[in-house]
Structure formats: structure tokens, C-alpha cells
Design a protein around this motif. Structure first.
Motif, short mmCIF file in Angstrom:
data_model
loop_
_atom_site.label_atom_id
_atom_site.label_comp_id
_atom_site.label_asym_id
_atom_site.label_seq_id
_atom_site.Cartn_x
_atom_site.Cartn_y
_atom_site.Cartn_z
N UNK A 26 0.88 -1.17 0.00
CA UNK A 26 0.00 0.00 0.00
C UNK A 26 0.92 1.23 0.00
N UNK A 27 1.23 1.68 -1.21
CA UNK A 27 2.32 2.65 -1.36
C UNK A 27 2.06 3.95 -0.61
N UNK A 28 0.82 4.40 -0.53
CA UNK A 28 0.55 5.67 0.14
C UNK A 28 0.82 5.61 1.64
N UNK A 29 0.93 4.41 2.20
CA UNK A 29 1.26 4.32 3.62
C UNK A 29 2.66 3.73 3.83
N UNK A 30 3.50 3.86 2.82
CA UNK A 30 4.90 3.45 2.93
C UNK A 30 5.70 4.62 3.51
N UNK A 363 20.12 8.07 23.22
CA UNK A 363 19.26 8.21 22.05
C UNK A 363 18.52 9.54 22.05
N UNK A 364 18.40 10.13 20.87
CA UNK A 364 17.70 11.40 20.70
C UNK A 364 16.45 11.15 19.86
N UNK A 365 15.35 11.72 20.29
CA UNK A 365 14.07 11.50 19.61
C UNK A 365 13.84 12.65 18.63
N UNK A 366 13.60 12.29 17.37
CA UNK A 366 13.55 13.32 16.33
C UNK A 366 12.45 13.04 15.31
N UNK A 367 11.84 14.10 14.83
CA UNK A 367 10.99 14.17 13.64
C UNK A 367 9.79 13.24 13.66
N UNK A 368 8.72 13.73 14.25
CA UNK A 368 7.46 13.00 14.14
C UNK A 368 6.95 13.00 12.71
N UNK A 369 6.36 11.88 12.30
CA UNK A 369 5.75 11.78 10.96
C UNK A 369 4.48 10.95 11.07
N UNK A 370 3.39 11.49 10.56
CA UNK A 370 2.12 10.78 10.59
C UNK A 370 2.04 9.71 9.51
N UNK A 371 1.21 8.72 9.78
CA UNK A 371 0.85 7.76 8.73
C UNK A 371 -0.21 8.39 7.83
N UNK A 372 -0.59 7.66 6.79
CA UNK A 372 -1.54 8.20 5.82
C UNK A 372 -2.88 8.54 6.47
N UNK A 413 18.38 5.87 12.56
CA UNK A 413 17.23 6.43 11.83
C UNK A 413 16.99 7.88 12.23
N UNK A 414 16.73 8.71 11.25
CA UNK A 414 16.42 10.12 11.53
C UNK A 414 15.12 10.50 10.81
N UNK A 415 15.23 11.15 9.63
CA UNK A 415 14.03 11.61 8.93
C UNK A 415 13.18 10.46 8.41
N UNK A 416 11.86 10.65 8.51
CA UNK A 416 10.89 9.67 7.99
C UNK A 416 9.89 10.41 7.12
N UNK A 417 9.55 9.83 5.97
CA UNK A 417 8.69 10.51 5.03
C UNK A 417 7.61 9.56 4.55
N UNK A 418 6.37 9.79 5.00
CA UNK A 418 5.24 9.01 4.53
C UNK A 418 4.92 9.41 3.10
N UNK A 419 4.71 8.42 2.24
CA UNK A 419 4.54 8.70 0.81
C UNK A 419 3.36 9.64 0.57
N UNK A 420 2.20 9.34 1.14
CA UNK A 420 1.02 10.17 0.88
C UNK A 420 1.22 11.59 1.39
N UNK A 421 1.66 11.73 2.63
CA UNK A 421 1.79 13.06 3.22
C UNK A 421 2.87 13.89 2.52
N UNK A 422 3.96 13.23 2.14
CA UNK A 422 5.04 13.96 1.46
C UNK A 422 4.60 14.38 0.05
N UNK A 423 3.96 13.46 -0.65
CA UNK A 423 3.52 13.75 -2.02
C UNK A 423 2.51 14.89 -2.06
#
Length: 427
Positions: A26-30, A363-372, A413-423
Motif C-alpha cells: 500500500x504505497x501511500x502508507x509506505x 538516544x535522541x528523539x527526532x521528527x514526528x511523521x504521521x501515517x496516511x 534512523x532520523x528523517x521519515x517521510x510518509x509517501x502520501x503526506x510527502x507527495x
């Protein structure tokens, strides 16, 4: 151009690529997750939380961007290596790559109707320039220098770095932010043989930024000057320069929320202090609030890199990974949007690092990213290269830990980019 073309490789020609999606993802939630110190990205399924594939890339991938169609994932390392990954393949793989310089931070693709997936653009710290490439193959088509005069002193600057680049939703334009000259370039890609560029004088040391909720206005931090520049991408003009109210604003893409008193606002946190600034973004519905800091919140402390929210969420998350105190750098502050009308809104502290149960390191906590769906927030628990790292998934409704992703392959791991939200520029 000669050096770029020597580095350019088309690993899978266009006519050898799939004509439809060949996997069941499910690419939009990758999620595309930067594995900073290993020079890789991890593709993680947002539903199963499983690592789909680890791909070799440039060092310390700074950002992941999606083509307008969502098919191609573009990543750029700080070493200026660009990888173009085809998500339709049975196993998503790099289909083209190029080196656009020796140091870089930004990559983006054309989004305007009629130009979807046609072009990619990458900006370099060195050399001081940006390059427009073919959106299918990364073939370099046109290089433009950013050398020129500093907007206020009118002195020549020999190496102004390209910071963030975004694609306009209102015009066939790339919005290119040049640090040292303080200029924002609106680069019209509708005819690159006869390239037209609008040069906007903004403020020096431009860095990261994002769109307001309507995607018409682009807000970008001039961090060393404690300003936020606002660009009207429909009219192609500077709308405002806003004093951010804190030390060294660092919004990432920022966060859009609907304030109970002030209406639509865009948020940025700061590297230098605990201030989270809320800037009004609704010149029609709330004209007296537009392009002003309408409220300053106080979060955990200095060292924040990212704020995050979602149109379906009632929360605003603020990290502090660069704070010198271990307890602070491993936690996240969460504000309830409904409570922001109070005089001194309080936040809830989430002990993300503690939830990850990592045995050693800091460990340092960084960059929240939502799912689709907008009901989960993912946080990176970023440890040393030789230590255990993790990703913690938080339930956005309950603010409880939902899942912890741990794997020996999940290195820094640092930056995370959900396909749907980023697109779709959802933040």
C-alpha cells in the motif's frame, strides 16, 4: 555538466520498467526512513511496521521526495548523491542515480498539472547551484548558478548555498531558497530552454519551510535572522517578513493547525530556545491575525528541529533532539490544540526514548511523521551507529505507545517521510 554526466547512471531504462505496480504494498502508507550513518534508506510498511527493503544511497540522506504520481521516490544525501527509486517494481529499487555536486540538501519534483513527473530539481551547498533533471531518468538538463549579490548589502557572494526547494501547486515553478544571499527564486520550468526566474528579496540564511494549509503560501525560516518569510506562490510575491519571536527558527516543514481563537496558523519551533511560534495564515477569514505571531508556546527546551501535526489530529508535537539534557532530548512535548486558547497552555511529555527501552547510549528523539490515515505518529529514536536505535509509533488519539520497531539494520534512523503526506504536502 561533464562531471555530472559521468556520475549519471540509468540502471533500469524506462522501457524496461513496470507498466503497473508489481508489488502488493500500500504505497501511500509506505515510509522512507533515513538511516543516516549507514548511507541508506529503509522502506517500512506503515501497516505491518515491517522493513520492506534497505537501499544503499548517498551519505546521511537529508530528504525524501515523491514524484507527483507517487511512483518514484527521490532521495538526496549530504554528499549530493541522488537516488531515484521505482516503487512499482516487484522489489522497489534504484533505477537511476547521479551526483549533483559534493554537498547538498534538497531535491524536489514538478507537481503542476501537465508537468507531473516531468522534472526533478536538486540544489547544492557546493557548488553553489541547482540542476534541473529529467524526471524519468535524472539526466541533467540545465545547471543554474546561485552566485550573486546579497539582497541587503548588495555585496557579491561567491558561494551561496541552496537550502530547501519546494514545488508550487499554483504555477509550474520551483521555489528555491538561497541561504547567504537571502533570495527566494521562483524558477519557471514550463520552458527550460527559455528559463524565467523571479528573484524575491527575503532575508538572509534561508533554511527550511513549508506551505500553509491552503498550499498557496510558503513560509520559510531565515534562521540566523530569527525571521520567517512568507511567499504568495499564486501571485509570485513576498507577502511578509515575520519576526519569529524565538532564537533560530527551525520548522522543518512546519505544522498547520486550526487555532480555537486565531483560526488557521502555521507553527515553528526553535533551535535556540523553548519557544514554539504560531503564525496566522488566513488573510481572508482572519485578516487581523495574518502574518503575525499570534501566540508563543513554551515546550521542553532549546534544540528543537521539528514540529508536527495533521489535518485529522488535535495535537501538536514538538521534539528537542539537540537539547543537551538526555531526558529532554529523548522526549517529545504534545500540545492539545483545543487548549491553545488558554493563557498558558500546558503540554504532555511523552517519554519516547524510555518507551523504546534502549539499553545504552544517549538516544535522541527526532521528527514526528504521521501515517496516511493521520492516526499514528512515528518518532525516530536516534542513537550512535554502534548502538541500538528504534522507531516508536504513538497512537495519536490516546498518546500511548502503539508499537516499537527494532532491527539490527535500523542504523541511526532520523528523517521519515510518509509517501502520501510527502507527495501531497500534508503537515
Amino acid at each position: 555538466m561533464e562531471q555530472m554526466r559521468k556520475s549519471w547512471k540509468v540502471l533500469v531504462p524506462v522501457d524496461k520498467r513496470p507498466t503497473k505496480q508489481e508489488n502488493t504494498l500500500k504505497l501511500d502508507n509506505l515510509f522512507s526512513v533515513t538511516l543516516r550513518d549507514s548511507g541508506q534508506v529503509a522502506l517500512i510498511d506503515g501497516g505491518t511496521k515491517e522493513i520492506v527493503k534497505i537501499l544503499d544511497t548517498g551519505y546521511a540522506v537529508h530528504i525524501s521526495r515523491l514524484s507527483a504520481s507517487g511512483r518514484y521516490l527521490f532521495v538526496i544525501g549530504r554528499d549530493a548523491k541522488v537516488n531515484m527509486i521505482d516503487l512499482w517494481m516487484k522489489e522497489p529499487s534504484t533505477v537511476a542515480e547521479i551526483k549533483v555536486g559534493s554537498e547538498a540538501r534538497s531535491i524536489e519534483t514538478s507537481k503542476f498539472k501537465g508537468f507531473e513527473d516531468k522534472y526533478a530539481i536538486a540544489g547544492s551547498y557546493w557548488p553553489p547551484q541547482f540542476v534541473i533533471m529529467n524526471g524519468d531518468t535524472l539526466e541533467p538538463l540545465k545547471i543554474e548558478s546561485t552566485r550573486g549579490m546579497i539582497y541587503d548589502t548588495q555585496e557579491f557572494h561567491p558561494e551561496p548555498r541552496v537550502a530547501s526547494i519546494v514545488a508550487s501547486h499554483y504555477r509550474p515553478e520551483f521555489i528555491v531558497n538561497v541561504k547567504e544571499t537571502g533570495k527566494i527564486l521562483l524558477v519557471d520550468y514550463s520552458d527550460i530552454k527559455n528559463l524565467k526566474t523571479v528573484e524575491i528579496e527575503a532575508e538572509r540564511f534561508l533554511h527550511d519551510g513549508g506551505f500553509d494549509s491552503t498550499k498557496r503560501y510558503f513560509l520559510v525560516a531565515a534562521n540566523a535572522r530569527n525571521k520567517v518569510a512568507v511567499i504568495d506562490t499564486k501571485d509570485g510575491k513576498l507577502t511578509a517578513l515575520v519576526d519569529s519571536g524565538g532564537e533560530k527558527p527551525h520548522p522543518g516543514r512546519g505544522a498547520n493547525i486550526n487555532h480555537p481563537v486565531h483560526g488557521p496558523v502555521w507553527a515553528t519551533s526553535h533551535l535556540g530556545d523553548e519557544i514554539v511560534s504560531l503564525i496566522g495564515t488566513d488573510p481572508v477569514g482572519h485578516p487581523d491575525k495574518a502574518w503575525k505571531v499570534v501566540q508563543n508556546l513554551k515546550a521542553l527546551g532549546g534544540g528543537s528541529l521539528f514540529v508536527k501535526s495533521h489535518p485529522k489530529s488535535n495535537h501538536l508535537y514538538v521534539d528537542a533532539p539537540l537539547n543537551p539534557e538526555a531526558e529532554v532530548s529523548s522526549s517529545v512535548a504534545v500540545f492539545n490544540v483545543s487548549d491553545l486558547g488558554q493563557e498558558k497552555p500546558k503540554y504532555t511529555t511523552l517519554p519516547i526514548g524510555q518507551w523504546a527501552a534502549i539499553p545504552s547510549g544517549q538516544p535522541r528523539v527526532v521528527q514526528g511523521e504521521y501515517n496516511e490515515a493521520g492516526d499514528e505518529v512515528w518518532f525516530s529514536v536516534w542513537n550512535a551507529k554502534d548502538k541500538v536505535s528504534a522507531i516508536v509509533v504513538v497512537d495519536d488519539k490516546t498518546l500511548k505507545m502503539k508499537h516499537v520497531i527494532k532491527d539490527p539494520k535500523l542504523i541511526t534512523p532520523t528523517g521519515k517521510f510518509n509517501v502520501f503526506n510527502t507527495r501531497n504536502d500534508v503537515y
